[in-house]
Scaffold this motif. Structure first.
Motif, PDB file in Angstrom:
ATOM      1  N   GLN A 233       0.823  -1.209   0.000  1.00  0.00           N
ATOM      2  CA  GLN A 233       0.000   0.000   0.000  1.00  0.00           C
ATOM      3  C   GLN A 233       0.855   1.257   0.000  1.00  0.00           C
ATOM      4  O   GLN A 233       0.592   2.208  -0.739  1.00  0.00           O
ATOM      5  CB  GLN A 233      -0.880   0.004   1.251  1.00  0.00           C
TER       6      GLN A 233
ATOM      7  N   GLY B 157       7.620  -6.527  -8.145  1.00  0.00           N
ATOM      8  CA  GLY B 157       6.917  -6.214  -6.898  1.00  0.00           C
ATOM      9  C   GLY B 157       7.611  -6.827  -5.704  1.00  0.00           C
ATOM     10  O   GLY B 157       7.029  -7.584  -4.929  1.00  0.00           O
TER      11      GLY B 157
ATOM     12  N   GLY C 195       6.086  -4.386   6.867  1.00  0.00           N
ATOM     13  CA  GLY C 195       6.403  -5.731   6.386  1.00  0.00           C
ATOM     14  C   GLY C 195       7.615  -5.729   5.477  1.00  0.00           C
ATOM     15  O   GLY C 195       8.582  -6.475   5.684  1.00  0.00           O
ATOM     16  N   SER C 196       7.589  -4.891   4.482  1.00  0.00           N
ATOM     17  CA  SER C 196       8.702  -4.808   3.534  1.00  0.00           C
ATOM     18  C   SER C 196      10.016  -4.505   4.253  1.00  0.00           C
ATOM     19  O   SER C 196      11.057  -5.107   3.966  1.00  0.00           O
ATOM     20  CB  SER C 196       8.434  -3.712   2.497  1.00  0.00           C
TER      21      SER C 196
ATOM     22  N   GLY D 291      -0.330  -4.713   4.614  1.00  0.00           N
ATOM     23  CA  GLY D 291      -1.523  -3.936   4.326  1.00  0.00           C
ATOM     24  C   GLY D 291      -2.177  -4.233   2.982  1.00  0.00           C
ATOM     25  O   GLY D 291      -3.399  -4.312   2.897  1.00  0.00           O
TER      26      GLY D 291
END
Ligand SMILES: Cc1ncc(C[n+]2csc(CCOP(=O)(O)OP(=O)(O)O)c2C)c(N)n1
Lengths: 187, 563
Positions: free
Chosen positions: B387, B411, B439-440, B469
């Motif tokens: 997101q 991605g 998270g990333s 997200g």
């Protein structure tokens, strides 16, 4: 007659380790439906010639050409389907044959200008070259005797007439020659 | 002159203009690393994981336009590069990756740390080499940089058995490239230019979709000229952001899955799409059969294989984008499309996708807009995936090309932090913001150590929503809010940063956002901010899965302010 959906592509590729692997990997990854590939030397040292048969019904042939071109080792790709060409396959066929059946098989082979290349007590081996349709007809006739073993090469093809069907520019030829010379002097 | 393989490689790197090498050592490159000591021109940056070396080299290449370079040892070192190589491949980034390999005698015997990395990377490189003799090294290096950097750029891998590093051979760096099968300079056909001009002059509702190719080709000036002369509205793909001035009257934002509603409507109603350096990725087209049903297509791309791959081109112009646009600009008529532009303006005021919800809560979109405001649109923005990536794309102003660095094709979560390293090293005098998700960030946060060691003033904004997200959003919309495996606990990021010797703070209130960003910007060194943002905020608009791009889920209008 329905136009043939089988396309015959000819690719001239640099004679390098991995080039067949690169092409095959490309076909698999992109989901290209390849019926056969035959590879061998061409008239130009350092260049191999691939004949690729693509099922045009399930695969975008233009994409096959363009994606092949993207491989650095591929020098030239051309679709010769629409050209007047000679296309050949070679097959070795081992057919069950009792002594009594042998002469009938020899006769069939003769009609197809095929050769008997080995004879055993219960079988014969036939060598035949021709286009796909011819090989299929022969196999059809031999089916009833019992085909014990079969091996077919992929299609190879060449356009009729004097002009080269796969023109390759002089600059590329010179480049290939220079590359070859270099690897030779190194050895 | 006789040199060994390692020296030949290093000399080649210097001759190719490499200044920075990102990498990690190991047994099969130890001779190479020893040789680096003789080449002070090559700055070596030690990362903490080889994936980061590839991402850093990738981002360095994107922000500079040069070829990025990374090095890893055999086996696990090489396989750790794989994600980064694939990332560069899908986004057409020029990169040369060098890996060590087991010695020639051990090849094929499953020796310690042997993997067939040329085999593994076959489908994710533009080309690759296994250098079996040191006298093949010079040519391999020369060709690798040439192939990586020309035509449609991409990664090239050079794999070197360890005994080749020390094998001596006669060395001269080749002057010429002899690649008969590599034709990267395709002539631009005047007939195709004519056809394109005709299509453009006949169109009543034309639109330009400008992608990464415009940036790669450095053609932003030519793009602006074309758009202005022919009065054609411009939308961007994700990777095209920055190739057209975003305050321009003809600019209508990003298109695609999370594009601006009006950009998508415009594509849907257009009678001509001028696609420039873009490849009709499914994140742009959504359901192909319903994509831009009224439009014919002029497709301009350097890669002939992109023409007709996903979308049929009525006019194909193969060639370098800059050359093609220059040719078009020479003969383009002055056109006007007043009614069409008015129509798009109308959509824009009816569907203001670029507005932020009016609330006192700490919205991630607000953080992005503040970062953009403080930098005046001049920062290099580097994103992770999720997101936050989409918000960064929607709410940042990107003034120049090569200033929005994001993993588009692959991605790749975890891209942002290592990419920020490469971006900062490529543009040392500019502010680089890593906009990342919680998270990333946790996928590559070990690179804080590299940032600290190299003293890079990277600014890091974590939009910490406590979720993976983007996946949570899909679960909310399409899987009845079953949040399986998307709530994600995180360590105290401020303490983590501090443990790495990096200045950090946490922001939980909207009022503190701007001051924090200003503080980070003015701080002389790396700075991390953990923004505790609204947990269940969604990226809107969003094209409904499997629908046409005009079928969007939008922000309810009542919630939007004219902030
Ligand atoms: C390496 C990798 N694994 C999984 C995914 C699938 N994925 C896409 S977005 C996403 C969530 C990202 O979460 P976060 O980084 O916290 O960002 P947010 O969406 O919350 O902004 C996931 C799991 C991915 N893109 N990359």
């Amino acid at each position: 007659m329905v136009a043939s959906v089988k396309h015959t592509l000819v690719a001239l590729v640099e004679d390098k380790p991995g080039v067949l692997n690169r092409s095959a990997s490309l076909f698999r990854r992109r989901g290209f439906n390849i019926e056969s590939i035959a590879v061998g030397h061409s008239e130009i040292r350092g260049l191999s010639r691939m004949t690729i048969v693509v099922d045009g019904a399930s695969t975008a042939v233009e994409q096959v050409e363009k994606q092949l071109y993207k491989l650095v080792d591929v020098v030239k790709v051309i679709d010769i389907t629409e050209d007047r060409m000679v296309s050949r396959e070679l097959a070795l066929i081992k057919v069950s044959a009792t002594a009594a059946q042998r002469s009938e098989i020899v006769q069939i082979a003769d009609i197809f200008r095929a050769r008997i290349v080995d004879v055993a007590p219960d079988s014969v081996m036939i060598e035949v070259t021709g286009d796909e349709a011819k090989l299929n007809s022969l196999l059809e006739l031999l089916k009833d005797f019992g085909i014990k073993e079969l091996v077919r090469t992929g299609r190879i093809a060449m356009v009729r007439g004097t002009s080269e069907a796969v023109p390759i520019d002089e600059e590329s030829v010179q480049k290939i020659k220079r590359r070859r010379k270099k690897t030779k002097t190194e050895k | 002159m006789k040199l060994n393989g390692a020296h030949i490689l290093c000399d080649g790197l210097v001759k190719e203009g490499v200044e920075i090498v990102f990498g990690f050592p190991g047994g099969k490159v130890i001779e190479l690393f020893d040789t680096f000591a003789h080449y002070p021109q090559l700055r070596f940056v030690l990362v903490r994981h080889e994936q980061a070396a590839a991402h850093a080299a990738d981002a360095y290449a994107r922000v500079t336009g040069k070829v990025g370079c990374c090095v890893a040892t055999s086996g696990p070192g090489a396989t750790n590069l794989v994600t980064g190589i694939a990332n560069a491949h899908l986004d057409s980034v020029p990169m040369v990756a060098v890996t060590g390999q087991v010695d020639r005698g051990s090849l094929g015997r499953d020796a310690f740390q042997e993997v067939d990395i040329t085999g593994i990377t076959l489908p994710i490189t533009k080309h690759n080499y296994l250098v079996m003799k040191s006298d093949e090294m010079a040519e391999a290096v020369k060709e690798a940089f040439h192939i990586a950097g020309t035509g449609r750029p991409g990664p090239v891998l050079i794999d070197v058995p360890s005994d080749v590093w020390v094998e001596q051979s006669e060395y001269t760096y080749p002057e010429k490239i002899e690649l008969p099968g590599y034709k990267h300079k395709l002539p631009v056909y005047p007939t195709q230019i004519k056809k394109a001009l005709k299509a453009i002059s006949e169109a009543r509702r034309p639109i330009i979709v400008a992608g990464n190719g415009v940036i790669i080709s450095n053609a932003h000036v030519q793009l602006k000229e074309l758009a202005e002369k022919a009065q054609i509205p411009v939308v961007n793909t994700l990777l095209g952001l920055g190739c057209f001035p975003q305050d321009h009257v003809l600019y209508y934002g990003m298109t695609g899955m999370h594009g601006m509603a009006y950009a998508n409507y415009a594509l849907n109603e257009a009678d001509l799409i001028v696609a420039i350096g873009m490849r009709f990725d499914d994140r742009v087209t959504s359901k192909l059969s319903t994509f831009a049903p009224r439009a014919s297509v002029v497709h301009i791309d350097i890669d002939p294989a992109e023409i007709g791959k996903n979308v049929k081109a009525n006019v194909a112009v193969v060639g370098d984008v800059k050359e093609v646009l220059t040719a078009l600009n020479k003969d383009i008529e002055t056109l006007s499309h007043g009614d069409w532009l008015k129509q798009i303006e109308q959509w824009k005021s009816d569907h203001p996708s670029h507005e932020i919800r009016d609330t006192d809560r700490l919205l991630p979109q607000y953080v992005v807009r503040c970062i953009s405001d403080v930098s005046g649109g001049d920062a290099v923005i580097v994103t992770g995936v999720g997101q936050h990536q989409m918000w960064a794309a929607q709410f940042s102003v990107i003034n120049k090309p090569r200033s929005f660095v994001s993993s588009g094709g692959l991605g790749t979560m975890g891209f942002s932090l290592p990419a920020a390293i490469g971006a900062q090293m490529g543009r040392p005098d500019e502010t680089v913001w890593s906009i990342d998700g919680d998270g990333s960030f946790q996928m590559t946060l070990q690179e804080l150590a590299t940032i600290a060691q190299e003293k890079l003033p990277v600014k890091i904004a974590i939009l910490n929503n406590g979720y993976l997200g983007m996946v949570r959003q899909w679960q909310e919309f399409f899987w009845d809010k079953r949040y399986v495996a998307t709530p994600i606990a995180s360590p105290d990021f401020v303490k983590i940063a501090e443990a790495y010797g990096i200045e950090a703070m946490r922001v939980t209130n909207k009022a503190d956002v701007l001051p924090a960003i200003e503080k980070a910007t003015n701080y002389d060194g790396p700075f991390l901010i953990d923004f505790r943002v609204e947990p269940e905020e969604n990226v809107l608009p969003m094209v409904k899965l499997g629908s046409a791009i005009s079928e969007l889920i939008e922000q309810p209008k009542s919630e939007v302010s004219t902030w």
